[in-house]
Scaffold this motif. Structure first.
Motif, PDB file in Angstrom:
ATOM      1  N   VAL A 165      43.542  37.532  40.139  1.00 25.07           N
ATOM      2  CA  VAL A 165      43.519  37.248  38.821  1.00 25.07           C
ATOM      3  C   VAL A 165      42.976  35.936  38.419  1.00 25.07           C
ATOM      4  O   VAL A 165      43.167  34.849  38.941  1.00 25.07           O
ATOM      5  CB  VAL A 165      44.722  37.298  37.916  1.00 25.07           C
TER       6      VAL A 165
ATOM      7  N   ALA B 170      42.999  38.806  31.745  1.00 23.94           N
ATOM      8  CA  ALA B 170      42.962  39.398  33.117  1.00 23.94           C
ATOM      9  C   ALA B 170      44.288  39.644  33.610  1.00 23.94           C
ATOM     10  O   ALA B 170      44.607  40.693  34.281  1.00 23.94           O
ATOM     11  CB  ALA B 170      42.068  38.486  33.928  1.00 23.94           C
ATOM     12  N   LEU B 171      44.995  38.489  33.641  1.00 21.44           N
ATOM     13  CA  LEU B 171      46.660  38.788  33.785  1.00 21.44           C
ATOM     14  C   LEU B 171      47.143  40.060  33.085  1.00 21.44           C
ATOM     15  O   LEU B 171      47.939  40.865  33.752  1.00 21.44           O
ATOM     16  CB  LEU B 171      47.416  37.598  33.140  1.00 21.44           C
TER      17      LEU B 171
ATOM     18  N   PHE C  28      46.194  42.981  35.005  1.00 28.72           N
ATOM     19  CA  PHE C  28      46.674  43.268  36.345  1.00 28.72           C
ATOM     20  C   PHE C  28      48.069  43.734  36.130  1.00 28.72           C
ATOM     21  O   PHE C  28      48.400  44.568  36.811  1.00 28.72           O
ATOM     22  CB  PHE C  28      46.695  41.693  36.953  1.00 28.72           C
TER      23      PHE C  28
END
Length: 109
Positions: free
Chosen positions: A43, A59-60, A63
């Protein structure tokens, strides 16, 4: 000296590792920071003096949801007791809590 996560070849290796063993975060030692280091390889993030490791929020989130949708069914398949609690414990390390209703939705779908 650069961080390992700044080296494209190392990050690419982690992308391959994650695609082959998406359940790997479950077996890491979360309390020792292994989950955060693993996540940092996948990430985008920045190091901040005061805050430490700061992940790109979008992005986290992707994920985390990817791990939820991969790890939860895997834990059910291998008959882990309370797979929802295990997933929530793992994701709590990354700052997320999954509502019980989402697990119920996954069960019905």
């Amino acid at each position: 000296m650069r961080e390992l996560s700044e080296m494209p070849d190392v990050r690419l290796w982690f992308v391959l590792l994650d695609s082959m063993y998406p359940w790997l975060p479950v077996v890491l030692d979360w309390r020792a920071g292994e989950l955060a280091r693993y996540t940092a390889m996948l990430v985008p993030h920045q190091m901040k003096r005061r805050e430490g490791l700061a992940f790109n929020p979008e992005a986290l989130e992707l994920f985390v949801m990817s791990k939820l949708f991969t790890v939860y069914p895997w834990l059910q398949t291998i008959k882990v007791a309370k797979p929802d609690a295990k997933v929530n414990d793992m994701l709590r390390i990354l700052g997320y809590t999954i509502d019980a209703e989402l697990f119920q939705l996954l069960e019905s779908g």
